[in-house]
Write a protein that holds these residues in place. Structure first.
Motif, short mmCIF file in Angstrom:
data_model
loop_
_atom_site.label_atom_id
_atom_site.label_comp_id
_atom_site.label_asym_id
_atom_site.label_seq_id
_atom_site.Cartn_x
_atom_site.Cartn_y
_atom_site.Cartn_z
N PRO A 199 0.81 -1.23 0.00
CA PRO A 199 0.00 0.00 0.00
C PRO A 199 0.84 1.27 0.00
O PRO A 199 0.46 2.27 -0.63
CB PRO A 199 -0.83 -0.11 1.28
N GLU A 200 1.99 1.24 0.66
CA GLU A 200 2.84 2.43 0.70
C GLU A 200 3.41 2.74 -0.69
O GLU A 200 3.46 3.90 -1.12
CB GLU A 200 3.98 2.25 1.71
N PHE A 217 -9.70 6.24 -3.66
CA PHE A 217 -9.29 5.15 -4.54
C PHE A 217 -9.10 3.85 -3.77
O PHE A 217 -8.48 3.82 -2.72
CB PHE A 217 -7.98 5.51 -5.26
N LYS A 218 -9.66 2.78 -4.34
CA LYS A 218 -9.54 1.44 -3.75
C LYS A 218 -8.80 0.53 -4.71
O LYS A 218 -9.06 0.54 -5.92
CB LYS A 218 -10.93 0.84 -3.47
N PRO A 219 -7.86 -0.29 -4.21
CA PRO A 219 -7.10 -1.17 -5.10
C PRO A 219 -7.94 -2.37 -5.56
O PRO A 219 -8.69 -2.96 -4.78
CB PRO A 219 -5.93 -1.63 -4.23
N LEU A 220 -7.79 -2.70 -6.84
CA LEU A 220 -8.46 -3.86 -7.42
C LEU A 220 -7.50 -4.54 -8.38
O LEU A 220 -6.71 -3.88 -9.05
CB LEU A 220 -9.72 -3.45 -8.18
N LYS A 230 -18.31 5.07 -14.72
CA LYS A 230 -18.60 5.46 -13.34
C LYS A 230 -17.34 5.67 -12.52
O LYS A 230 -17.42 6.08 -11.37
CB LYS A 230 -19.46 4.39 -12.67
N TYR A 231 -16.17 5.35 -13.10
CA TYR A 231 -14.95 5.34 -12.31
C TYR A 231 -13.80 6.08 -12.98
O TYR A 231 -13.71 6.15 -14.20
CB TYR A 231 -14.50 3.89 -12.04
N LEU A 232 -12.93 6.59 -12.14
CA LEU A 232 -11.62 7.09 -12.54
C LEU A 232 -10.62 6.07 -12.02
O LEU A 232 -10.67 5.68 -10.85
CB LEU A 232 -11.36 8.47 -11.93
N SER A 273 -3.61 -6.85 -14.36
CA SER A 273 -3.47 -5.44 -13.96
C SER A 273 -3.91 -5.22 -12.52
O SER A 273 -4.84 -5.86 -12.04
CB SER A 273 -4.34 -4.55 -14.86
N THR A 274 -3.23 -4.28 -11.87
CA THR A 274 -3.64 -3.78 -10.56
C THR A 274 -3.90 -2.30 -10.73
O THR A 274 -3.03 -1.56 -11.21
CB THR A 274 -2.56 -4.02 -9.50
N LEU A 275 -5.10 -1.88 -10.34
CA LEU A 275 -5.49 -0.48 -10.49
C LEU A 275 -6.10 0.04 -9.20
O LEU A 275 -6.60 -0.74 -8.39
CB LEU A 275 -6.52 -0.32 -11.63
N LEU A 276 -6.05 1.33 -9.04
CA LEU A 276 -6.83 2.00 -8.01
C LEU A 276 -8.06 2.54 -8.71
O LEU A 276 -7.99 3.04 -9.83
CB LEU A 276 -6.02 3.15 -7.40
#
Length: 197
Positions: free
Chosen positions: A4-5, A33-36, A52-54, A107-110
């Protein structure tokens, strides 16, 4: 990016490049922002839906693509680590989009709800300014892309792509780069072997 850091640092580097938000505003913005994580070829926003998302990309490569009724595709743009993403026209207008936003690799996105981003930007004018500057940057890039499409040969577009994003050959599967330039994969392979920078 499981740390997370490190996710925060990546987000911070991109946002601070604009030099607009102070640390408290950055923290408030980041908190939305939440990680997915997504597998390869996951559809994030489907044509016919409303964005609906950024997004903010931590890892992986994504693309915005248009597909006509006959199944012909046109890759509009790529996003990768350190980029914001999403389907911009729908995000701004609230209308259904003609474009699909999908992952090309794992992929990992916020992800932040665009309504919450707008609400926060009413409280913090600097966030609104950041969004505006980001839009200007995106618009400028789209104008450059239009010039490339209309004025340059396939070889010239290939050279421009490699000068602007030299790392892209390692990130994006070549068939999608060929589509982005507007040539078939065979011709892309020939360019790859013949064009020297």
């Amino acid at each position: 990016m499981d740390n997370p850091e490190e996710s925060y640092r990546s987000f911070e580097r991109t946002v601070n490049a604009f030099g607009i938000l102070n640390s408290a505003e950055l923290d408030q913005f980041y908190a939305l922002f939440k990680p997915l994580s997504y597998t390869r070829k996951s559809v994030l926003t489907e044509a016919g839906s409303t964005e609906k998302y950024l997004y903010f990309v931590l890892e992986g490569v994504q693309r915005v693509v248009f597909q006509d009724d006959l199944g012909h595709e046109a890759t509009i743009l790529f996003t990768y680590q350190g980029n914001f993403g999403g389907v911009l026209d729908s995000m701004l207008t609230g209308r259904k989009t003609k474009y699909t936003y999908e992952t090309l690799t794992k992929s990992t996105l916020l992800r932040a709800n665009i309504k919450e981003v707008r609400d926060l930007s009413k409280i913090y004018p600097a966030i609104n300014q950041l969004l505006f500057e980001g839009l200007l940057f995106a618009f400028s890039g789209l104008l450059e892309r239009l010039v490339e499409i209309q004025c340059y040969s396939a070889e010239e577009k290939f050279r421009i792509l490699l000068i602007r994003s030299p790392h892209i050959l390692q990130l994006v599967p070549h068939k999608y780069l060929a589509n982005y330039i507007g040539i078939d994969a065979t011709n892309f392979s020939k360019l790859l072997n013949s064009v020297k920078l």
